[in-house]
Design a protein around this motif. Structure first.
Motif, mmCIF file in Angstrom:
data_model
loop_
_atom_site.group_PDB
_atom_site.id
_atom_site.type_symbol
_atom_site.label_atom_id
_atom_site.label_comp_id
_atom_site.label_asym_id
_atom_site.label_seq_id
_atom_site.Cartn_x
_atom_site.Cartn_y
_atom_site.Cartn_z
ATOM 1 N N VAL A 263 11.835 8.072 -6.949
ATOM 2 C CA VAL A 263 10.225 9.035 -6.079
ATOM 3 C C VAL A 263 10.959 8.234 -5.187
ATOM 4 O O VAL A 263 10.192 7.096 -5.423
ATOM 5 C CB VAL A 263 9.264 9.015 -6.351
ATOM 6 C CG1 VAL A 263 8.445 9.920 -5.686
ATOM 7 C CG2 VAL A 263 9.180 9.949 -8.256
ATOM 8 N N PHE A 264 11.412 7.934 -3.434
ATOM 9 C CA PHE A 264 11.402 7.640 -2.355
ATOM 10 C C PHE A 264 10.182 7.511 -2.116
ATOM 11 O O PHE A 264 9.486 8.901 -1.443
ATOM 12 C CB PHE A 264 12.637 7.511 -1.855
ATOM 13 C CG PHE A 264 12.608 6.559 -0.687
ATOM 14 C CD1 PHE A 264 12.838 7.273 0.261
ATOM 15 C CD2 PHE A 264 12.437 5.449 -1.037
ATOM 16 C CE1 PHE A 264 12.638 6.113 1.760
ATOM 17 C CE2 PHE A 264 12.212 4.490 0.047
ATOM 18 C CZ PHE A 264 12.612 4.703 1.282
ATOM 19 N N VAL A 265 9.411 6.512 -2.106
ATOM 20 C CA VAL A 265 8.421 6.899 -1.178
ATOM 21 C C VAL A 265 7.934 5.422 -0.040
ATOM 22 O O VAL A 265 7.818 4.297 -0.561
ATOM 23 C CB VAL A 265 6.727 6.319 -1.688
ATOM 24 C CG1 VAL A 265 5.192 6.541 -0.640
ATOM 25 C CG2 VAL A 265 6.411 7.434 -2.432
ATOM 26 N N ASP A 266 7.527 5.703 1.560
ATOM 27 C CA ASP A 266 7.570 5.197 2.365
ATOM 28 C C ASP A 266 7.077 5.233 3.081
ATOM 29 O O ASP A 266 6.775 6.057 4.638
ATOM 30 C CB ASP A 266 9.273 4.940 3.400
ATOM 31 C CG ASP A 266 9.430 4.206 4.208
ATOM 32 O OD1 ASP A 266 8.435 2.839 4.127
ATOM 33 O OD2 ASP A 266 10.549 3.503 4.524
ATOM 34 N N ALA A 267 5.468 4.571 2.713
ATOM 35 C CA ALA A 267 4.254 5.241 3.221
ATOM 36 C C ALA A 267 4.373 4.683 4.846
ATOM 37 O O ALA A 267 3.794 5.150 5.918
ATOM 38 C CB ALA A 267 3.347 5.251 2.651
ATOM 39 N N LEU A 268 4.772 3.475 4.805
ATOM 40 C CA LEU A 268 4.347 2.826 5.613
ATOM 41 C C LEU A 268 4.728 3.384 7.104
ATOM 42 O O LEU A 268 4.309 3.894 8.319
ATOM 43 C CB LEU A 268 4.576 1.461 6.073
ATOM 44 C CG LEU A 268 3.401 0.239 5.283
ATOM 45 C CD1 LEU A 268 4.580 -0.778 5.096
ATOM 46 C CD2 LEU A 268 2.239 0.629 6.809
ATOM 47 N N HIS A 272 3.042 4.988 10.261
ATOM 48 C CA HIS A 272 3.548 4.682 11.826
ATOM 49 C C HIS A 272 3.764 5.757 12.483
ATOM 50 O O HIS A 272 3.955 6.293 13.730
ATOM 51 C CB HIS A 272 5.025 3.718 11.970
ATOM 52 C CG HIS A 272 4.121 2.625 11.691
ATOM 53 N ND1 HIS A 272 3.226 2.335 11.674
ATOM 54 C CD2 HIS A 272 5.001 2.034 10.856
ATOM 55 C CE1 HIS A 272 3.259 0.889 10.933
ATOM 56 N NE2 HIS A 272 4.348 0.469 10.333
ATOM 57 N N ILE A 326 0.420 12.354 -3.393
ATOM 58 C CA ILE A 326 -0.094 10.635 -3.747
ATOM 59 C C ILE A 326 -1.171 10.566 -2.544
ATOM 60 O O ILE A 326 0.186 10.513 -1.579
ATOM 61 C CB ILE A 326 1.037 10.031 -4.559
ATOM 62 C CG1 ILE A 326 0.197 8.448 -4.876
ATOM 63 C CG2 ILE A 326 2.319 9.611 -3.097
ATOM 64 C CD1 ILE A 326 0.712 7.736 -5.678
ATOM 65 N N MET A 328 -1.623 7.735 -0.255
ATOM 66 C CA MET A 328 -1.451 6.288 -0.248
ATOM 67 C C MET A 328 -2.492 5.766 0.950
ATOM 68 O O MET A 328 -2.325 5.603 1.735
ATOM 69 C CB MET A 328 0.542 6.092 0.760
ATOM 70 C CG MET A 328 0.836 6.414 -0.590
ATOM 71 S SD MET A 328 0.917 5.444 -2.113
ATOM 72 C CE MET A 328 1.713 3.903 -1.489
ATOM 73 N N ALA A 329 -2.587 4.254 0.662
ATOM 74 C CA ALA A 329 -4.043 3.514 1.353
ATOM 75 C C ALA A 329 -3.064 2.271 2.433
ATOM 76 O O ALA A 329 -2.442 1.523 1.664
ATOM 77 C CB ALA A 329 -5.209 2.645 0.211
ATOM 78 N N ILE A 330 -3.202 2.489 3.755
ATOM 79 C CA ILE A 330 -2.661 1.447 4.191
ATOM 80 C C ILE A 330 -3.752 0.501 5.053
ATOM 81 O O ILE A 330 -4.599 1.649 5.063
ATOM 82 C CB ILE A 330 -2.328 2.448 5.379
ATOM 83 C CG1 ILE A 330 -0.958 3.572 5.833
ATOM 84 C CG2 ILE A 330 -1.032 1.396 6.458
ATOM 85 C CD1 ILE A 330 -0.268 3.560 3.982
#
Lengths: 402, 316
Positions: A263-268, A272, A326, A328-330
C-alpha cells in the motif's frame, strides 16, 4: 711564317681591344651620372678586420680555439674519471650485496656454496658458484616458498612485554602474522601459532592503546592486522547484477501497483496538490490552526495539525487496512516554547552550534572559560571512557582490565 | 432599584474586564513552527514528536551554511539516546554538553548498539581517546587523539552502522561496489567472540548510496531503489520504495523490522506492506535506535525523536 706572325699579332691585338672596350665605354658613365645629379661620390668606410672579445657569449668560432678545446678535454677527462669511480663503487656495492645474500641463503640452508663470513671471494669464483641476479633489475623479492621457510623461525609470543616496548613488539607480531598468512597450506602447529599471534596482537593493541603517554607516531602505527576473506570462501562472491536489479524492480512495482501486497501512501504530495489553496492561507496566518478535533498536543507532542487528507488504499481487500479510506493528519512541527524544559542545555546548544559555524569560532573564546580547567577534562574522560570500553569489548577484549 | 441593579452590573462587567487579562481570553499565543517542514501521520496513530536538542534560536546562526554543507554533517545516536553531531572535524553532543575535535580529520563516525563510537578516516578505522596531552585546537576546542584499530578494506571506504556490526562499502575502479562487514566471530578453537576479519559479503555492479542492516539482513539503496541481501541464504531481492526515479536515497536506518529512508527532501518508512512519506524537510539526517527514529533538521540544527512508530505498521 711572317704571315702567321702577323695574323697572330692581329688576333691578340683584337682580343686586347675587345676586352678593354666595355671599360672604355663605361668609364665616363659614372662621372656623367654624378655630374647629372650634381653631387660627389659618397665616402664609404672600408670594412675593418673582425675582432673577438673574450666573453661567455656563444660564438661558433670559439670551438676551434685551442685553449677552449684544451679546457673541454680536461672537463671530459674529469667526467670520465668521476664516472669510472662511480662504476667502481657500484660494482663494489653489488659484490657486497651478493656476498651478504649468499651468506643469508647459506644460513637458511638453501645455498649449496659454503661462504664463510670473513672470506673474500673473487668475482670469477662467484660467477662460477652462485646464481647471478641480472643487473639493472629491481632487487630480489621473497617468494612464497622463502616466506614460508622463514615462518619456521617464528616464535610464539612473549607473554610479558616490558612497558614502553608495546608498540615495537606489536609491529613485530603483526609482521609475523603477515608472513604466516601468506603461506597457503598451514600446518596444524602453524595454525595454532597464527591464532595465538592474532589474539596476542589484539591484547597488545589494547595494552598499547591504554597507555596515555604513547607518542603520536607509535599511536598511529599501532593497529591490528585484519585479513579480508569471503563469507564462504568455497563459493564465489555473490554479485548483484544490473539485469537482476531491473527484474526485481519490475516485479516489485507490479506487485505494489497490482493488488494486496503493498500500500503506497504519499499523503504529503496529495496534500500539496489537493489542498494547496488552504496551505497558502495557513502559511499566511499568524499561527497554525488545529483543524483536527481531539488530536492536540497530548497525542502529537510538538505536532500542530494543519489538515486532514483522506486517502483511498490501493489494495481494497487488504485485511489489515480494515477500511478503504484512511485519514492522514498533515502537521507542522512546533518549535519548543521558551518556558518548556527540553533535555540538554538550551543555552549550551546555541553556543556550541555557533562554534561549529566557522564564522562564529571566536564565540568559543568568549565562553572559553566554561570549558577550561581540570573539571572539564575529567568530565570528558569519564564520558569518553564509556564508548572506549564498549569498543574494547566489541573487538574481543572482555578479559582486559584497565 | 432597577437603575441600581444595572449600575452594579455595569461596574461588575467593567471590573471583570479590567481584572482578566485580555489576551488569554480572546487570543492565543502565536506558535512558531519549523520552516519548510511538514509531517504526515495516520490520524489514528499515536506517533509523537519530541525535541531532544532544541532548534537554535541564535540570531547569528547560519542555517544556510549547514543546509549547503549537509554532506559534511555527521549524525549518530549513541546507546543512551544522546545525539552526536559532527561537522568540519568537530564533534558535539548537546545533551551531554560535550564538544571536542579529533587529532585526525575523520570522514565518518557511527555508534554501535553497545555504545562503541567508531571513527573512520580515509584509510583507517579507530576510536577517540582522551589522553593526557590536553591539546586544544585553534578555536579553543579540546582535541582528542585518534587511535586507529585496523585499516579499512580499501581506502575511501564508507562505513555504516549495523546493530552490533559495522559495514564498509568500497568502490572498485571497475565501478563495482563491494560490501564488507566487521562482526564478532568465534575462533576455530576458542569460543570467545572477537573481531577477527573483514568479511566480504557481496558485490554490486552499481553505486551504493546508503546501507544498513543487522549482520544477517543487509539493506542497501541504489538511487531510488532499495534492495536486501540475506547472509545465511545469500538471497537478494528488491523492496518497493515508491519514490520518483530521480530521487536518491541518501540514508537508511533500521529498527526492529522497520526500515526508514532519507532523501534530500523527505524522510519515509518502508514496511513489509507499505511505503510512506513521513516528513518533508530539506536535507534531513537520520538515525534509528530502539524503536525510535531520530531526525536532525539542518535548517535549525535541532534533533527531534519520533516515538511510537510501531503503530504505523498497526494502522495499515
Amino acid at each position: 711564317m711572317p704571315v702567321r706572325l702577323v695574323s697572330l699579332a692581329t688576333f691578340l691585338g683584337l682580343i686586347l681591344i675587345f676586352s678593354s672596350c666595355p671599360t672604355i665605354l663605361e668609364a665616363g658613365a659614372y662621372d656623367q651620372l654624378l655630374q647629372m645629379s650634381g653631387g660627389s661620390a659618397p665616402s664609404v668606410p672600408e670594412p675593418s678586420a673582425p675582432s673577438y672579445t673574450p666573453s661567455n657569449s656563444y660564438y661558433p668560432e670559439q670551438h676551434n680555439r685551442p685553449e677552449d678545446q684544451e679546457y673541454r678535454r680536461e672537463l671530459r677527462a674529469k667526467k670520465a674519471q668521476r664516472q669510472r669511480e662511480q662504476r667502481q663503487k657500484r660494482r663494489q656495492q653489488q659484490r657486497r650485496k651478493k656476498r651478504n645474500s649468499s651468506r643469508r641463503d647459506s644460513s637458511a640452508g638453501e645455498n649449496r656454496v659454503s661462504v664463510t663470513p670473513g672470506s673474500k671471494l673473487k668475482p670469477g669464483e662467484e660467477k662460477a658458484t652462485s646464481y647471478q641476479w641480472p643487473q639493472g633489475l629491481p632487487g630480489k623479492r621473497y617468494t612464497r616458498s622463502s616466506a614460508t621457510k622463514s615462518s619456521s623461525t617464528l616464535k610464539s609470543p612473549h607473554k610479558n612485554v616490558p612497558s614502553g616496548q608495546e608498540a615495537k613488539v606489536l609491529a613485530e607480531t603483526n609482521l609475523s602474522i603477515k608472513i604466516l598468512r601468506k603461506k597457503v597450506n598451514l600446518s596444524s602447529q602453524e595454525k595454532q601459532l597464527l591464532a595465538e599471534l592474532e589474539k596476542f596482537s589484539r591484547d597488545l593493541w589494547l595494552k598499547t592503546v591504554s597507555q596515555t603517554k604513547i607518542g603520536e607516531k607509535d599511536r598511529l602505527k599501532a593497529q591490528v592486522p585484519l585479513p579480508v576473506s569471503d563469507f564462504d570462501p568455497s563459493k564465489p562472491l555473490p554479485i548483484w547484477s544490473t539485469d537482476a536489479t531491473e527484474a526485481s524492480i519490475k516485479s516489485k512495482t507490479a506487485q505494489a501497483t497490482n493488488a494486496n501486497y503493498h500500500v503506497f501512501v504519499d499523503a504529503l504530495s496529495k496534500f500539496h496538490t489537493d489542498k494547496s489553496q488552504q496551505l497558502v492561507e495557513l502559511i499566511g496566518s499568524e499561527h497554525a490552526e488545529t483543524i483536527l478535533p481531539g488530536h492536540g498536543e497530548a497525542i502529537f507532542g510538538n505536532l500542530l495539525s494543519l489538515g486532514k487528507v483522506s486517502i483511498k488504499l490501493a489494495g481494497k481487500n487488504y485485511a489489515k487496512a480494515g477500511a478503504e479510506i484512511i485519514d492522514m493528519a498533515i502537521s507542522r512541527i512546533g518549535l519548543p516554547q521558551a518556558q518548556l524544559a527540553v533535555e540538554g542545555g538550551r543555552i549550551y546548544s546555541d553556543v556550541a552550534f555557533r562554534s561549529l559555524d566557522s564564522f562564529m569560532k571566536n564565540s568559543m573564546h568568549a565562553v572559553g572559560g566554561k570549558f577550561d580547567g581540570k573539571a572539564f577534562w575529567k568530565n570528558l574522560k569519564e564520558e569518553m571512557n564509556g564508548p572506549q570500553q564498549a569498543f574494547f569489548e566489541w573487538i574481543g577484549g572482555h578479559e582486559y582490565e584497565k | 432599584m432597577k437603575s441600581k441593579l444595572s449600575l452594579s452590573l455595569c461596574v461588575g462587567i467593567v471590573a471583570i474586564c479590567l481584572l482578566c487579562p485580555f489576551e488569554t481570553v480572546f487570543s492565543q499565543e502565536p506558535v512558531q513552527t519549523l520552516m519548510d517542514t511538514f509531517i504526515a501521520l495516520p490520524a489514528s496513530a499515536h506517533v509523537s514528536l519530541r525535541w531532544i536538542v532544541p532548534p537554535s534560536e541564535a540570531q547569528d546562526f547560519s542555517a544556510v551554511k549547514f543546509i549547503r554543507q549537509h554532506q559534511n554533517l555527521g549524525f549518530s545516536i549513541d546507546s543512551d539516546g544522546n545525539a552526536w553531531i559532527g561537522f568540519d572535524s568537530q564533534l558535539i553532543c548537546p545533551t551531554k554538553q560535550l564538544t571536542f575535535s579529533l587529532s585526525e580529520r575523520f570522514q565518518q563516525f557511527i555508534h554501535l548498539n553497545n555504545g562503541a563510537m567508531i571513527f573512520s578516516t580515509v584509510a583507517k578505522l579507530g576510536l577517540a581517546l582522551a589522553d593526557d596531552t590536553r591539546a586544544r585546537d585553534a578555536s579553543g576546542l579540546p582535541v582528542l587523539a585518534f587511535q586507529p584499530f585496523a585499516a579499512l578494506p580499501k581506502t575511501f571506504s564508507r562505513i555504516y552502522k549495523g546493530g552490533l556490526c559495522l559495514y564498509a562499502v568500497s568502490e572498485e575502479p571497475s565501478g563495482r561496489s563491494v560490501v564488507y562487514m566487521l562482526a564478532q566471530e568465534a575462533g576455530q578453537k576458542s569460543k570467545k567472540l572477537a573481531i577477527r576479519r573483514w568479511i566480504r559479503l557481496f558485490a554490486t555492479e552499481q553505486h551504493i548510496d546508503a546501507l544498513t542492516g543487522d549482520g544477517e539482513l543487509t539493506c542497501f539503496a541504489h538511487g531510488s531503489s532499495v534492495f536486501y541481501h540475506k547472509r545465511s541464504t545469500k538471497q537478494m531481492g528488491g523492496i518497493f520504495a515508491g519514490l520518483a526515479q530521480g530521487e536518491v536515497i541518501r540514508q537508511l536506518a533500521e529498527t526492529s523490522g522497520s526500515l526508514y529512508y532519507a532523501t534530500d527532501h523527505r524522510v519515509g518508512s518502508l514496511g513489509a506492506h507499505q511505503s510512506h512519506t513521513i516528513i518533508e524537510t530539506p536535507f534531513p539526517q537520520l538515525s534509528a535506535h530502539q524503536d525510535k527514529l531520530y531526525v536532525l533538521f539542518p535548517n535549525c540544527m535541532g534533533v527531534a525523536v519520533l516515538e511510537n512508530l510501531k503503530e504505523l505498521e498497526a494502522v495499515f
